[in-house]
Write a protein that holds these residues in place. Structure first.
Motif, PDB file in Angstrom:
ATOM      1  N   LEU A 217       0.866  -1.036  -0.130  1.00  0.00           N
ATOM      2  CA  LEU A 217       0.225  -0.043   0.075  1.00  0.00           C
ATOM      3  C   LEU A 217       0.799   1.316   0.164  1.00  0.00           C
ATOM      4  O   LEU A 217       0.550   2.325  -0.567  1.00  0.00           O
ATOM      5  N   TYR A 282      -4.310   4.964   5.194  1.00  0.00           N
ATOM      6  CA  TYR A 282      -4.775   3.671   4.686  1.00  0.00           C
ATOM      7  C   TYR A 282      -5.740   3.849   3.421  1.00  0.00           C
ATOM      8  O   TYR A 282      -5.401   3.229   2.419  1.00  0.00           O
ATOM      9  N   LYS A 286      -5.184   2.952  -0.434  1.00  0.00           N
ATOM     10  CA  LYS A 286      -6.162   2.195  -1.170  1.00  0.00           C
ATOM     11  C   LYS A 286      -6.656   2.693  -2.480  1.00  0.00           C
ATOM     12  O   LYS A 286      -6.934   2.099  -3.523  1.00  0.00           O
ATOM     13  N   GLU A 291      -7.677   0.247  -5.516  1.00  0.00           N
ATOM     14  CA  GLU A 291      -8.479  -0.650  -4.744  1.00  0.00           C
ATOM     15  C   GLU A 291      -9.798  -0.183  -4.279  1.00  0.00           C
ATOM     16  O   GLU A 291      -9.865   0.744  -3.332  1.00  0.00           O
ATOM     17  N   ILE A 293     -12.901   0.579  -2.097  1.00  0.00           N
ATOM     18  CA  ILE A 293     -13.141   0.570  -0.883  1.00  0.00           C
ATOM     19  C   ILE A 293     -14.624   0.160  -0.763  1.00  0.00           C
ATOM     20  O   ILE A 293     -15.680   0.834  -1.217  1.00  0.00           O
TER      21      ILE A 293
END
Length: 337
Positions: A217, A282, A286, A291, A293
């Motif tokens: 990440l 975080y 993401k 990515e 959520i």
């Protein structure tokens, strides 16, 4: 990716601070309760141990001086040292417990903010013991990795002393080794902080898996996260220096009390704000890696902490059965086509 995720994707240094501050202000009641329950005792413990350590070190120095001039055995000095280290160990244990509890509570609360899930302090108190176990496992792995890294650095120092020594070239290599060690230590610390968030928010990732996920990440946001981490560390040491100069070594009671209260408030805010920031990072990472959520899935994961283990296992079984049935149906459709 929705509009909120796109905004997170492009958040930079100042944007992360602004987003974190907005979350703290919008959920100030919950965060105040978390601060009074976990972060306030953590901050008090930290400041008190500075006074206790200073007192014990001063007493050890006095005993050593007296024994040196009297020529007595140092059995009493050994007992003083044993007391000092026992207090240190107890302090580290309590500090670790409060730190992990604070991390679990804050990360869970910030995640509820992003999912729009209603939350109360009573729910947080019931969830934290379950989340804390996962964060503890991640901490143990992080500690082992930090220990291995430090031992490797120690081995490099021994090799440097044996093969090169304090020559002009050797001193230059010494500074290079120190810089590399510092950079690596900062990177591992950032990885651990983000891994703590991963341990709370991702069901299958905790321990070494959370560390690996954290490394993935951070890629692409390493510079921003490093600057934020270093800035928070500078604030931390600034508070520490002010407290030691004007509260620990001062003889003025009014100054000690006033500076002590000021440093306590600043330290509480720094701990709380730092935990919120690492959770925001975080979500930013993401989004940066595209990515998605999945807010409903994240909300279900957060809700699962309220369930008992049999209920959670049953929920997993139902989900697996649904996936299995869907797969079979897809295969049958392909056959008939």
């Amino acid at each position: 990716m929705d509009s909120d995720e796109e905004k997170l994707q492009y958040l930079g240094f100042l944007g992360i601070f602004k987003e974190s501050f907005k979350i703290v202000v919008s959920w100030k009641k919950i965060f105040t309760q978390i601060t009074l329950s976990f972060i306030l005792p953590l901050s008090i413990l930290f400041l008190v141990q500075i006074h206790v350590s200073e007192y014990l070190e001063r007493r050890i120095r006095f005993v050593r001086y007296r024994l040196y001039h009297r020529g007595d055995e140092d059995e009493y000095l050994s007992s003083e040292r044993l007391e000092y280290w026992l207090i240190k160990i107890a302090y580290l244990v309590f500090l670790l417990v409060l730190s992990l509890l604070s991390t679990s509570a804050v990360v869970y609360t910030v995640a509820c903010n992003y999912t729009g899930k209603p939350i109360t302090f009573k729910k947080i108190m019931s969830v934290v013991p379950k989340v804390w176990k996962r964060v503890t496992i991640t901490f143990i792995w992080s500690f082992l990795i930090h220990l291995a890294y430090s031992l490797c650095f120690l081995g490099a120092i021994v090799m440097w002393a044996m093969l090169i020594g304090f020559s002009s070239v050797g001193i230059a290599i010494w500074y290079v080794l120190l810089i590399l060690f510092f950079v690596g230590f900062v990177y591992l610390s950032i990885v651990w902080q983000l891994a703590s968030v991963v341990s709370v928010l991702e069901e299958e990732n905790y321990g070494i898996k959370a560390m690996v996920k954290s490394i993935n990440l951070i890629e692409g946001k390493r510079r921003v996260t490093s600057f934020i981490f270093l800035l928070l560390v500078l604030f931390y040491y600034g508070i520490l220096i002010v407290y030691q100069l004007f509260a620990v070594y001062s003889w003025n009671i009014g100054t000690m009390v006033g500076i002590g209260i000021l440093c306590l408030v600043l330290l509480m805010f720094l701990f709380l704000f730092g935990l919120v920031i690492q959770t925001v990072i975080y979500f930013v990472c993401k989004s940066y890696h595209c990515e998605s959520i999945d807010k409903p899935a994240l909300a279900n994961h957060l809700e699962a902490y309220f369930q008992s283990e049999p209920q959670r296992d049953a929920t997993k079984d139902v989900q697996l059965e649904q996936v299995h049935v869907a797969t079979k149906d897809a295969q049958l459709d392909q056959v008939y086509v």
